[in-house]
Design an enzyme around this catalytic site. Sequence first.
Site, PDB file in Angstrom:
ATOM      1  N   LEU A  74       0.777  -1.119   0.152  1.00 16.29           N
ATOM      2  CA  LEU A  74       0.121   0.007   0.012  1.00 16.29           C
ATOM      3  C   LEU A  74       0.938   1.280  -0.006  1.00 16.29           C
ATOM      4  O   LEU A  74       2.170   1.256   0.101  1.00 16.29           O
ATOM      5  CB  LEU A  74      -0.952  -0.012   1.238  1.00 16.29           C
ATOM      6  CG  LEU A  74      -1.892  -1.237   1.423  1.00 16.29           C
ATOM      7  CD1 LEU A  74      -2.419  -1.273   2.706  1.00 16.29           C
ATOM      8  CD2 LEU A  74      -3.138  -0.954   0.508  1.00 16.29           C
ATOM      9  N   LYS A  97       8.993  -1.279   1.589  1.00 16.41           N
ATOM     10  CA  LYS A  97      10.102  -0.147   2.191  1.00 16.41           C
ATOM     11  C   LYS A  97       9.280   0.990   1.679  1.00 16.41           C
ATOM     12  O   LYS A  97       8.840   0.882   0.729  1.00 16.41           O
ATOM     13  CB  LYS A  97      11.420  -0.385   1.874  1.00 16.41           C
ATOM     14  CG  LYS A  97      11.683  -0.346   0.269  1.00 16.41           C
ATOM     15  CD  LYS A  97      11.622   0.871  -0.502  1.00 16.41           C
ATOM     16  CE  LYS A  97      11.348   0.796  -1.866  1.00 16.41           C
ATOM     17  NZ  LYS A  97      10.769   1.947  -2.476  1.00 16.41           N
TER      18      LYS A  97
END
Length: 324
Positions: A74, A97
């Site tokens: 997301l 990340k």
Amino acid sequence: MSGAVSWGFLSTANINDKLLAGAAESDRVDVIAVASRDVARAEAYLRERGIERAYGSYEELLADPDVEVVYISLPNSLHIEWSIRALEVGKHVLCEKPMSRRAEEVERAFDVAERSGRLLMEAFMYRHNPQTARLKELVDGGAIGRLRLLRAAFSFPLADAENVRLDASLDGGGLMDVGCYCISGTRLLGGEPEHVYGEQVLGESGVDELFTGTMRLRGDVLAQFDAGLVLQVRDELEAIGEDGSLFLDDPWHCKRPVIELRTAGGVEEIALEPADSYRLQLENMSDAIRGEAEPLLGREDAVGQARAIEALYRSAAAGRAVSM
């Protein structure tokens, strides 16, 4: 429980395809579900990629008892919220990340992981590649003498004004998207920063489209990096010591795994066999879930990463160097 680990993907982001390709090459990883806020999109994704189950909400996927671990791709601002929600219902989590630009949020997520008895890992795929491991061995083994300086770069031109990377409300920006790799690479080789100084150029969207950073690491090692969304494609990492340097022209994607050892005697190319970083990342997480390996990345690295990002943004806003 034995056999392949069952994965669910939260979102239909483009990055998913790289992990799906890696999963397809592994007998330890089985992606069985995908979720989107739009059920039609999830179902179309299911048909196109051959995934078994599609859900029209993230909550529905988390309620699937067959999903053991979720991959969260997301937008940045949603990473912590959905990592915590997944952990609280008993799922392991691989979070894309950067996990967050706020160290306190990362600490909170790992606290939930520990209370839940579940694994949480930040998805820096390059860290799993043999090229990265070999680079670390060479630096630690003294191949370039005493390490004194680290230099990193990562950029690409982003033309789509609607891209989530340009949305300040979603924690977009060049430092978050590509600069985090530069921070991660320098921290891996040189340790944690003690002082940082950042400069940023904000674009019309309000996010940093260009960011440069200087960091003083423990042991009097200095690091410099630049990251941007308005430059041509560039990706480099160099460790410079008193006796030579180690240069990588492809440190993050690792598609051309070659390390150049540069000394007064010339340049030696250390070539490695290509390996799919995304497959290795998925397998490390799956093996750790089965108790057959240790997660490569955990709390300490993720918190250190967020602290550095947080400090660099604080420095850029204040116009001065800050201590960690």
